[in-house]
Design a protein around this motif. Structure first.
Motif, short mmCIF file in Angstrom:
data_model
loop_
_atom_site.label_atom_id
_atom_site.label_comp_id
_atom_site.label_asym_id
_atom_site.label_seq_id
_atom_site.Cartn_x
_atom_site.Cartn_y
_atom_site.Cartn_z
N ASN A 231 -1.48 4.02 -2.60
CA ASN A 231 -2.50 4.30 -1.60
C ASN A 231 -3.13 5.65 -1.88
OD1 ASN A 231 -2.31 1.92 0.08
ND2 ASN A 231 -0.31 2.69 0.75
N LEU A 232 -4.44 5.72 -1.77
CA LEU A 232 -5.18 6.96 -2.00
C LEU A 232 -6.06 7.25 -0.79
CD1 LEU A 232 -4.94 5.56 -5.03
CD2 LEU A 232 -6.34 7.52 -5.66
N ASP A 233 -6.19 8.53 -0.47
CA ASP A 233 -7.08 9.00 0.59
C ASP A 233 -7.87 10.17 0.05
OD1 ASP A 233 -7.77 8.39 3.34
OD2 ASP A 233 -5.62 8.05 3.64
N GLY A 234 -9.18 10.08 0.09
CA GLY A 234 -10.02 11.17 -0.39
C GLY A 234 -10.92 11.68 0.72
N TRP A 235 -11.08 13.00 0.81
CA TRP A 235 -11.97 13.58 1.80
C TRP A 235 -12.41 14.94 1.30
CZ3 TRP A 235 -6.70 13.57 2.20
CH2 TRP A 235 -6.05 14.79 2.49
N SER A 236 -13.28 15.59 2.05
CA SER A 236 -13.77 16.92 1.65
C SER A 236 -13.87 17.81 2.87
CB SER A 236 -15.13 16.81 0.96
OG SER A 236 -16.12 16.33 1.87
N GLY A 237 -13.90 19.10 2.63
CA GLY A 237 -14.03 20.08 3.70
C GLY A 237 -13.90 21.49 3.17
N GLY A 238 -14.67 22.40 3.74
CA GLY A 238 -14.59 23.79 3.32
C GLY A 238 -14.98 24.00 1.87
N GLY A 239 -15.87 23.16 1.34
CA GLY A 239 -16.29 23.29 -0.06
C GLY A 239 -15.28 22.78 -1.06
N LEU A 240 -14.28 22.02 -0.58
CA LEU A 240 -13.23 21.51 -1.46
C LEU A 240 -13.13 19.99 -1.36
CD1 LEU A 240 -10.41 24.09 -0.58
CD2 LEU A 240 -11.84 24.08 -2.65
N SER A 241 -12.69 19.38 -2.45
CA SER A 241 -12.39 17.95 -2.48
C SER A 241 -10.88 17.77 -2.40
CB SER A 241 -12.92 17.30 -3.76
OG SER A 241 -14.33 17.32 -3.80
N PHE A 242 -10.43 16.78 -1.66
CA PHE A 242 -9.01 16.51 -1.47
C PHE A 242 -8.74 15.03 -1.82
CE2 PHE A 242 -10.14 19.90 1.39
CZ PHE A 242 -9.08 20.79 1.33
N TRP A 243 -7.67 14.81 -2.57
CA TRP A 243 -7.22 13.45 -2.85
C TRP A 243 -5.71 13.41 -2.66
CZ3 TRP A 243 -9.69 8.93 -3.60
CH2 TRP A 243 -11.06 8.97 -3.88
N ALA A 244 -5.26 12.56 -1.74
CA ALA A 244 -3.83 12.36 -1.51
C ALA A 244 -3.44 11.00 -2.06
CB ALA A 244 -3.50 12.43 -0.02
N ILE A 245 -2.28 10.93 -2.73
CA ILE A 245 -1.81 9.67 -3.31
C ILE A 245 -0.31 9.56 -3.10
CG2 ILE A 245 -1.64 10.81 -5.57
CD1 ILE A 245 -1.98 8.03 -6.86
N SER A 246 0.14 8.34 -2.79
CA SER A 246 1.56 8.11 -2.59
C SER A 246 1.81 6.61 -2.50
CB SER A 246 2.03 8.79 -1.29
OG SER A 246 3.42 8.58 -1.09
N ASP A 247 3.11 6.25 -2.54
CA ASP A 247 3.47 4.86 -2.30
C ASP A 247 3.93 4.66 -0.86
OD1 ASP A 247 5.85 6.21 -2.45
OD2 ASP A 247 6.80 4.89 -3.91
N VAL A 248 3.69 5.65 0.01
CA VAL A 248 3.94 5.42 1.43
C VAL A 248 2.90 4.45 1.96
CG1 VAL A 248 4.94 7.73 1.76
CG2 VAL A 248 2.49 7.38 2.16
N SER A 249 3.08 3.98 3.17
CA SER A 249 2.13 3.04 3.75
C SER A 249 0.78 3.70 3.94
CB SER A 249 2.64 2.53 5.09
OG SER A 249 2.64 3.56 6.06
N ALA A 250 -0.27 2.87 4.00
CA ALA A 250 -1.62 3.39 4.21
C ALA A 250 -1.71 4.14 5.54
CB ALA A 250 -2.63 2.25 4.16
N ALA A 251 -0.98 3.64 6.56
CA ALA A 251 -1.01 4.30 7.86
C ALA A 251 -0.39 5.70 7.78
CB ALA A 251 -0.26 3.45 8.89
N ASP A 252 0.74 5.82 7.05
CA ASP A 252 1.37 7.13 6.90
C ASP A 252 0.48 8.10 6.14
OD1 ASP A 252 3.65 6.64 8.32
OD2 ASP A 252 4.93 6.23 6.59
N LEU A 253 -0.20 7.60 5.10
CA LEU A 253 -1.05 8.49 4.32
C LEU A 253 -2.26 8.92 5.14
CD1 LEU A 253 -1.00 9.73 1.50
CD2 LEU A 253 -2.55 7.94 0.74
N SER A 254 -2.79 8.03 5.97
CA SER A 254 -3.91 8.41 6.84
C SER A 254 -3.46 9.45 7.86
CB SER A 254 -4.45 7.17 7.56
OG SER A 254 -5.04 6.27 6.65
#
Length: 266
Positions: A231-254
């Motif tokens: 599962n991957l979650d990508g977002w941005s803020g403060g002039g930065l890009s963020f990408w989180a990745i894990s094998d946890v559930s999509a709900a946990d990563l969100s």
């Protein structure tokens, strides 16, 4: 012999290996040489590494793979050379990168072959520039666990992790403590994604690893996806890009994304 990791020089370990391998730029090489002048432990470790390199570089020095390992490698290579079976029209063709990840997963559960799997990820002849950023994130996530290089600085103290990045990257990533939310901080490291050096913050969720990659980037819409089984979650803020990745559930990563975004004040 002294061990620099036990003598308070853990933050110099990665730079030491990069110095020995000739991979540091002139700025970091000069910084490390200044450290060597005042640190006998790192100097001893460097000499030990040079001695190992000289030893394995001698004629007649080689490692003989066990026969069962060699047989399995040859069998895998022979399978790769066989003509591909026709793919049904309703089944998407597997990409070269998908085949590589599947191969690594099949082999990585055998401890004695973990180094082989990591080496394939490090040295396989794949052009990173041709990979979507999600593929690079998956590659870095898998490699960080297979190559026993999950963290460069291992601590749950956000006030230790954040300043550790100073001088190693050209931006300041936000580092927050999410232990109260169920995502304890493990540490940080530097990585390489999308053609640049990035920060990687490592958190855990019930024993599962969450890699959060951070680098400067323009505003972008939030992205949630599943890639190669992660599962991957990508977002941005403060002039930065963020990408989180894990094998946890999509709900946990969100939940991790929302908690990090809130705590970081983005």
């Amino acid at each position: 012999m002294s061990d620099p990791e036990k003598e308070g020089c853990a933050e110099w370990t990665v730079m030491l290996h990069g110095f020995v391998d000739g991979e540091l730029d002139s700025v970091h090489a000069a910084e490390f040489e200044s450290h060597l002048a005042t640190c006998p432990d790192c100097t001893d470790e460097m000499e030990r590494l040079y001695a190992v390199r000289r030893r394995i570089g001698q004629d007649g020095v080689k490692w003989q793979a066990p026969e069962d390992v060699r047989s399995r490698i040859m069998e895998t290579l022979s399978l790769a050379d066989r003509p591909a079976s026709p793919i049904p029209r309703d089944v998407p063709a597997e990409t070269g990168w998908q085949r590589l990840v599947r191969f690594v997963r099949q082999w990585s559960y055998v401890p004695s072959l973990a180094a082989l799997a990591a080496s394939l990820l490090l040295f396989v002849n794949v052009s990173r520039q041709d990979l979507p950023v999600q593929d690079e994130i998956v590659a870095s996530h898998v490699r960080s666990m297979l190559a026993s290089h999950l963290v460069d600085v291992e601590t749950s103290d956000q006030h230790t992790v954040k300043p550790w990045f100073n001088g190693k990257i050209d931006f300041s990533p936000p580092v927050v403590d999410l232990a109260a939310q169920g995502f304890p901080l493990v540490g940080g490291r530097v990585d390489y994604i999308d053609g640049r050096v990035v920060a990687a913050l490592i958190y855990r969720r019930h024993g599962h690893v969450i890699n959060l990659f951070v680098w400067p980037g323009p505003p972008a819409r939030q992205t949630t996806s599943t890639h190669e089984g992660y599962n991957l979650d990508g977002w941005s803020g403060g002039g930065l890009s963020f990408w989180a990745i894990s094998d946890v559930s999509a709900a946990d990563l969100s939940a991790f994304r929302d908690d990090f975004f809130k705590q970081a004040g983005l």
